[in-house]
Design a protein around this motif. Sequence first.
Motif, PDB file in Angstrom:
ATOM      1  N   GLY A  96       0.821  -1.209   0.000  1.00 58.90           N
ATOM      2  CA  GLY A  96       0.000   0.000   0.000  1.00 58.90           C
ATOM      3  C   GLY A  96       0.853   1.258   0.000  1.00 58.90           C
ATOM      4  N   ARG A  97       0.196   2.369  -0.150  1.00 55.32           N
ATOM      5  CA  ARG A  97       0.912   3.651  -0.149  1.00 55.32           C
ATOM      6  C   ARG A  97       1.483   3.920   1.227  1.00 55.32           C
ATOM      7  NH1 ARG A  97      -2.570   7.847  -3.814  1.00 55.32           N
ATOM      8  NH2 ARG A  97      -2.299   6.675  -5.743  1.00 55.32           N
ATOM      9  N   GLN A  98       2.770   4.177   1.249  1.00 57.37           N
ATOM     10  CA  GLN A  98       3.516   4.440   2.486  1.00 57.37           C
ATOM     11  C   GLN A  98       3.316   3.335   3.517  1.00 57.37           C
ATOM     12  OE1 GLN A  98       2.448   8.378   3.762  1.00 57.37           O
ATOM     13  NE2 GLN A  98       3.525   9.344   2.045  1.00 57.37           N
ATOM     14  N   GLY A  99       3.042   2.110   3.059  1.00 58.37           N
ATOM     15  CA  GLY A  99       2.914   0.969   3.956  1.00 58.37           C
ATOM     16  C   GLY A  99       1.618   0.907   4.737  1.00 58.37           C
ATOM     17  N   ARG A 100       0.627   1.686   4.319  1.00 60.74           N
ATOM     18  CA  ARG A 100      -0.622   1.751   5.082  1.00 60.74           C
ATOM     19  C   ARG A 100      -1.377   0.428   5.097  1.00 60.74           C
ATOM     20  NH1 ARG A 100      -1.838   7.446   2.708  1.00 60.74           N
ATOM     21  NH2 ARG A 100      -0.816   8.725   4.272  1.00 60.74           N
ATOM     22  N   THR A 101      -1.420  -0.263   3.969  1.00 63.28           N
ATOM     23  CA  THR A 101      -2.141  -1.538   3.911  1.00 63.28           C
ATOM     24  C   THR A 101      -1.435  -2.574   4.773  1.00 63.28           C
ATOM     25  OG1 THR A 101      -2.909  -1.018   1.692  1.00 63.28           O
ATOM     26  CG2 THR A 101      -3.070  -3.312   2.376  1.00 63.28           C
ATOM     27  N   ALA A 102      -0.110  -2.648   4.672  1.00 64.26           N
ATOM     28  CA  ALA A 102       0.659  -3.590   5.483  1.00 64.26           C
ATOM     29  C   ALA A 102       0.474  -3.301   6.973  1.00 64.26           C
ATOM     30  CB  ALA A 102       2.132  -3.536   5.109  1.00 64.26           C
ATOM     31  N   ASN A 103       0.502  -2.038   7.351  1.00 67.06           N
ATOM     32  CA  ASN A 103       0.291  -1.680   8.762  1.00 67.06           C
ATOM     33  C   ASN A 103      -1.117  -2.033   9.226  1.00 67.06           C
ATOM     34  OD1 ASN A 103       2.860  -0.737   9.311  1.00 67.06           O
ATOM     35  ND2 ASN A 103       2.387   1.330   8.593  1.00 67.06           N
ATOM     36  N   ALA A 104      -2.098  -1.822   8.364  1.00 63.95           N
ATOM     37  CA  ALA A 104      -3.474  -2.173   8.722  1.00 63.95           C
ATOM     38  C   ALA A 104      -3.612  -3.685   8.917  1.00 63.95           C
ATOM     39  CB  ALA A 104      -4.439  -1.685   7.649  1.00 63.95           C
ATOM     40  N   LEU A 105      -2.964  -4.460   8.053  1.00 69.57           N
ATOM     41  CA  LEU A 105      -2.985  -5.916   8.209  1.00 69.57           C
ATOM     42  C   LEU A 105      -2.342  -6.329   9.527  1.00 69.57           C
ATOM     43  CD1 LEU A 105      -2.074  -7.053   4.594  1.00 69.57           C
ATOM     44  CD2 LEU A 105      -4.216  -7.518   5.788  1.00 69.57           C
ATOM     45  N   ARG A 106      -1.198  -5.728   9.857  1.00 73.95           N
ATOM     46  CA  ARG A 106      -0.524  -6.032  11.125  1.00 73.95           C
ATOM     47  C   ARG A 106      -1.424  -5.697  12.315  1.00 73.95           C
ATOM     48  NH1 ARG A 106       3.835  -3.051   8.838  1.00 73.95           N
ATOM     49  NH2 ARG A 106       5.256  -4.493   7.829  1.00 73.95           N
ATOM     50  N   THR A 107      -2.064  -4.549  12.265  1.00 69.10           N
ATOM     51  CA  THR A 107      -2.941  -4.129  13.359  1.00 69.10           C
ATOM     52  C   THR A 107      -4.111  -5.092  13.528  1.00 69.10           C
ATOM     53  OG1 THR A 107      -2.348  -1.816  13.006  1.00 69.10           O
ATOM     54  CG2 THR A 107      -4.384  -2.245  14.222  1.00 69.10           C
ATOM     55  N   LEU A 108      -4.734  -5.446  12.423  1.00 75.21           N
ATOM     56  CA  LEU A 108      -5.879  -6.348  12.470  1.00 75.21           C
ATOM     57  C   LEU A 108      -5.484  -7.721  12.991  1.00 75.21           C
ATOM     58  CD1 LEU A 108      -8.852  -6.795  11.872  1.00 75.21           C
ATOM     59  CD2 LEU A 108      -8.224  -7.327   9.523  1.00 75.21           C
TER      60      LEU A 108
END
Length: 68
Positions: free
Chosen positions: A46-58
């Motif tokens: 994702g842009r600026q790692g937003r998707t990856a961070n959201a996956l980690r959070t979830l």
Amino acid sequence: MRELASTLVRGLVREPGRVRVHERTVRDRLVLELSVHPDDRGRVIGRQGRTANALRTLLSACLLYTSD
């Protein structure tokens, strides 16, 4: 946890058949290693790692919820 990560990522990529999730434990911590087709890397990050961070959070929240 591995199945949840796989399901979430398969919904993001163009080639869901190429998604692989490897689960291992390192120093008492769960580590999920994700492999996707090279063309799908940007979709997962994702842009600026937003998707990856959201996956980690979830996934972290689900892990905390299921461990109680």
